[in-house]
Design a protein around this motif. Structure first.
Motif, PDB file in Angstrom:
ATOM      1  N   ALA A  24       0.839  -1.192   0.000  1.00 36.27           N
ATOM      2  CA  ALA A  24       0.000   0.000   0.000  1.00 36.27           C
ATOM      3  C   ALA A  24       0.878   1.247   0.000  1.00 36.27           C
ATOM      4  O   ALA A  24       1.960   1.260   0.567  1.00 36.27           O
ATOM      5  CB  ALA A  24      -0.910  -0.002   1.221  1.00 36.27           C
ATOM      6  N   THR A  25       0.382   2.294  -0.609  1.00 30.39           N
ATOM      7  CA  THR A  25       1.066   3.576  -0.651  1.00 30.39           C
ATOM      8  C   THR A  25       0.635   4.408   0.554  1.00 30.39           C
ATOM      9  O   THR A  25      -0.541   4.437   0.894  1.00 30.39           O
ATOM     10  CB  THR A  25       0.678   4.319  -1.942  1.00 30.39           C
ATOM     11  N   VAL A  26       1.573   5.096   1.204  1.00 29.30           N
ATOM     12  CA  VAL A  26       1.252   5.971   2.332  1.00 29.30           C
ATOM     13  C   VAL A  26       1.135   7.400   1.801  1.00 29.30           C
ATOM     14  O   VAL A  26       2.039   7.901   1.155  1.00 29.30           O
ATOM     15  CB  VAL A  26       2.333   5.900   3.433  1.00 29.30           C
ATOM     16  N   VAL A  27      -0.016   8.034   2.089  1.00 28.31           N
ATOM     17  CA  VAL A  27      -0.271   9.399   1.638  1.00 28.31           C
ATOM     18  C   VAL A  27      -0.779  10.240   2.808  1.00 28.31           C
ATOM     19  O   VAL A  27      -1.223   9.711   3.818  1.00 28.31           O
ATOM     20  CB  VAL A  27      -1.291   9.442   0.472  1.00 28.31           C
ATOM     21  N   ALA A  28      -0.729  11.555   2.665  1.00 28.93           N
ATOM     22  CA  ALA A  28      -1.161  12.462   3.727  1.00 28.93           C
ATOM     23  C   ALA A  28      -2.678  12.658   3.747  1.00 28.93           C
ATOM     24  O   ALA A  28      -3.256  12.944   4.789  1.00 28.93           O
ATOM     25  CB  ALA A  28      -0.477  13.813   3.585  1.00 28.93           C
ATOM     26  N   ARG A  29      -3.328  12.518   2.589  1.00 22.34           N
ATOM     27  CA  ARG A  29      -4.791  12.635   2.547  1.00 22.34           C
ATOM     28  C   ARG A  29      -5.342  11.649   1.531  1.00 22.34           C
ATOM     29  O   ARG A  29      -4.644  11.236   0.600  1.00 22.34           O
ATOM     30  CB  ARG A  29      -5.230  14.048   2.244  1.00 22.34           C
ATOM     31  N   GLY A  37      -9.790  -2.634  -5.626  1.00 22.77           N
ATOM     32  CA  GLY A  37      -8.720  -3.441  -5.053  1.00 22.77           C
ATOM     33  C   GLY A  37      -7.499  -2.650  -4.612  1.00 22.77           C
ATOM     34  O   GLY A  37      -6.618  -3.185  -3.956  1.00 22.77           O
ATOM     35  N   GLU A  38      -7.435  -1.366  -4.952  1.00 24.11           N
ATOM     36  CA  GLU A  38      -6.291  -0.543  -4.556  1.00 24.11           C
ATOM     37  C   GLU A  38      -6.332  -0.285  -3.056  1.00 24.11           C
ATOM     38  O   GLU A  38      -7.388  -0.074  -2.467  1.00 24.11           O
ATOM     39  CB  GLU A  38      -6.307   0.780  -5.313  1.00 24.11           C
ATOM     40  N   ARG A  39      -5.172  -0.303  -2.427  1.00 25.62           N
ATOM     41  CA  ARG A  39      -5.034  -0.139  -0.990  1.00 25.62           C
ATOM     42  C   ARG A  39      -4.133   1.059  -0.721  1.00 25.62           C
ATOM     43  O   ARG A  39      -3.023   1.116  -1.231  1.00 25.62           O
ATOM     44  CB  ARG A  39      -4.391  -1.414  -0.455  1.00 25.62           C
ATOM     45  N   VAL A  40      -4.617   2.015   0.067  1.00 30.30           N
ATOM     46  CA  VAL A  40      -3.856   3.227   0.374  1.00 30.30           C
ATOM     47  C   VAL A  40      -3.850   3.424   1.881  1.00 30.30           C
ATOM     48  O   VAL A  40      -4.881   3.282   2.536  1.00 30.30           O
ATOM     49  CB  VAL A  40      -4.493   4.463  -0.313  1.00 30.30           C
ATOM     50  N   LEU A  41      -2.680   3.756   2.435  1.00 36.19           N
ATOM     51  CA  LEU A  41      -2.574   4.086   3.857  1.00 36.19           C
ATOM     52  C   LEU A  41      -2.576   5.597   3.977  1.00 36.19           C
ATOM     53  O   LEU A  41      -1.757   6.279   3.373  1.00 36.19           O
ATOM     54  CB  LEU A  41      -1.292   3.494   4.440  1.00 36.19           C
ATOM     55  N   VAL A  42      -3.519   6.128   4.768  1.00 39.43           N
ATOM     56  CA  VAL A  42      -3.687   7.576   4.897  1.00 39.43           C
ATOM     57  C   VAL A  42      -3.227   8.002   6.286  1.00 39.43           C
ATOM     58  O   VAL A  42      -3.795   7.590   7.288  1.00 39.43           O
ATOM     59  CB  VAL A  42      -5.160   7.987   4.668  1.00 39.43           C
ATOM     60  N   GLU A  43      -2.205   8.818   6.321  1.00 38.98           N
ATOM     61  CA  GLU A  43      -1.652   9.312   7.580  1.00 38.98           C
ATOM     62  C   GLU A  43      -2.184  10.716   7.829  1.00 38.98           C
ATOM     63  O   GLU A  43      -1.526  11.712   7.561  1.00 38.98           O
ATOM     64  CB  GLU A  43      -0.128   9.306   7.505  1.00 38.98           C
ATOM     65  N   ALA A  49      -2.776   6.458  18.303  1.00 37.75           N
ATOM     66  CA  ALA A  49      -1.319   6.328  18.196  1.00 37.75           C
ATOM     67  C   ALA A  49      -0.941   4.896  17.825  1.00 37.75           C
ATOM     68  O   ALA A  49      -1.524   3.935  18.328  1.00 37.75           O
ATOM     69  CB  ALA A  49      -0.667   6.711  19.510  1.00 37.75           C
ATOM     70  N   GLY A  50       0.023   4.744  16.922  1.00 29.88           N
ATOM     71  CA  GLY A  50       0.488   3.430  16.503  1.00 29.88           C
ATOM     72  C   GLY A  50      -0.344   2.801  15.399  1.00 29.88           C
ATOM     73  O   GLY A  50      -0.086   1.677  14.983  1.00 29.88           O
ATOM     74  N   GLN A  51      -1.372   3.516  14.937  1.00 32.10           N
ATOM     75  CA  GLN A  51      -2.229   3.003  13.871  1.00 32.10           C
ATOM     76  C   GLN A  51      -2.299   4.002  12.725  1.00 32.10           C
ATOM     77  O   GLN A  51      -1.987   5.177  12.886  1.00 32.10           O
ATOM     78  CB  GLN A  51      -3.629   2.705  14.391  1.00 32.10           C
ATOM     79  N   ILE A  52      -2.714   3.507  11.576  1.00 32.89           N
ATOM     80  CA  ILE A  52      -2.858   4.329  10.375  1.00 32.89           C
ATOM     81  C   ILE A  52      -4.140   3.900   9.670  1.00 32.89           C
ATOM     82  O   ILE A  52      -4.563   2.743   9.784  1.00 32.89           O
ATOM     83  CB  ILE A  52      -1.618   4.190   9.469  1.00 32.89           C
ATOM     84  N   ARG A  53      -4.792   4.813   8.980  1.00 34.00           N
ATOM     85  CA  ARG A  53      -6.053   4.502   8.296  1.00 34.00           C
ATOM     86  C   ARG A  53      -5.771   3.833   6.953  1.00 34.00           C
ATOM     87  O   ARG A  53      -4.997   4.329   6.145  1.00 34.00           O
ATOM     88  CB  ARG A  53      -6.894   5.759   8.092  1.00 34.00           C
ATOM     89  N   GLU A  54      -6.386   2.686   6.755  1.00 35.20           N
ATOM     90  CA  GLU A  54      -6.257   1.945   5.503  1.00 35.20           C
ATOM     91  C   GLU A  54      -7.555   2.107   4.713  1.00 35.20           C
ATOM     92  O   GLU A  54      -8.634   1.840   5.232  1.00 35.20           O
ATOM     93  CB  GLU A  54      -6.009   0.466   5.795  1.00 35.20           C
ATOM     94  N   VAL A  55      -7.441   2.552   3.473  1.00 37.86           N
ATOM     95  CA  VAL A  55      -8.599   2.738   2.594  1.00 37.86           C
ATOM     96  C   VAL A  55      -8.441   1.766   1.435  1.00 37.86           C
ATOM     97  O   VAL A  55      -7.384   1.696   0.812  1.00 37.86           O
ATOM     98  CB  VAL A  55      -8.690   4.186   2.075  1.00 37.86           C
TER      99      VAL A  55
END
Length: 79
Positions: A24-29, A37-43, A49-55
């Motif tokens: 997954a790609t990590v993005v700011a928004r 099927g695309e997976r993006v991690l949104v920071e 704390a210790g978690q990130i949103r997965e879309v």
């Protein structure tokens, strides 16, 4: 022996492609468009704390990336 090497290389190549597809790609928004099927991690600070949103693009309501429905959840950063 040669056939076994070819099969082994094919299996290793398929595993590499599968792992690259699951990355997954990590993005700011959150992006405006998301493919099925695309997976993006949104920071964006919306998870504890210790978690990130997965879309993830989970289903399609019609043709085109603008019609993909999304599912999001907070996941551990160590995924």
């Amino acid at each position: 022996m040669r056939t076994a090497k070819i099969v082994l290389c094919g299996i290793a190549g398929a595993g590499w492609l599968a792992s690259a597809a699951l990355a997954a790609t990590v993005v700011a928004r959150e992006p405006e468009t998301l493919r099925l099927g695309e997976r993006v991690l949104v920071e964006d600070g919306s998870c504890p704390a210790g978690q990130i949103r997965e879309v993830v693009g989970v289903s399609s309501k019609g043709p085109g990336p603008a019609r993909v429905e999304r599912m999001s959840q907070c996941v551990s950063r160590r995924r």
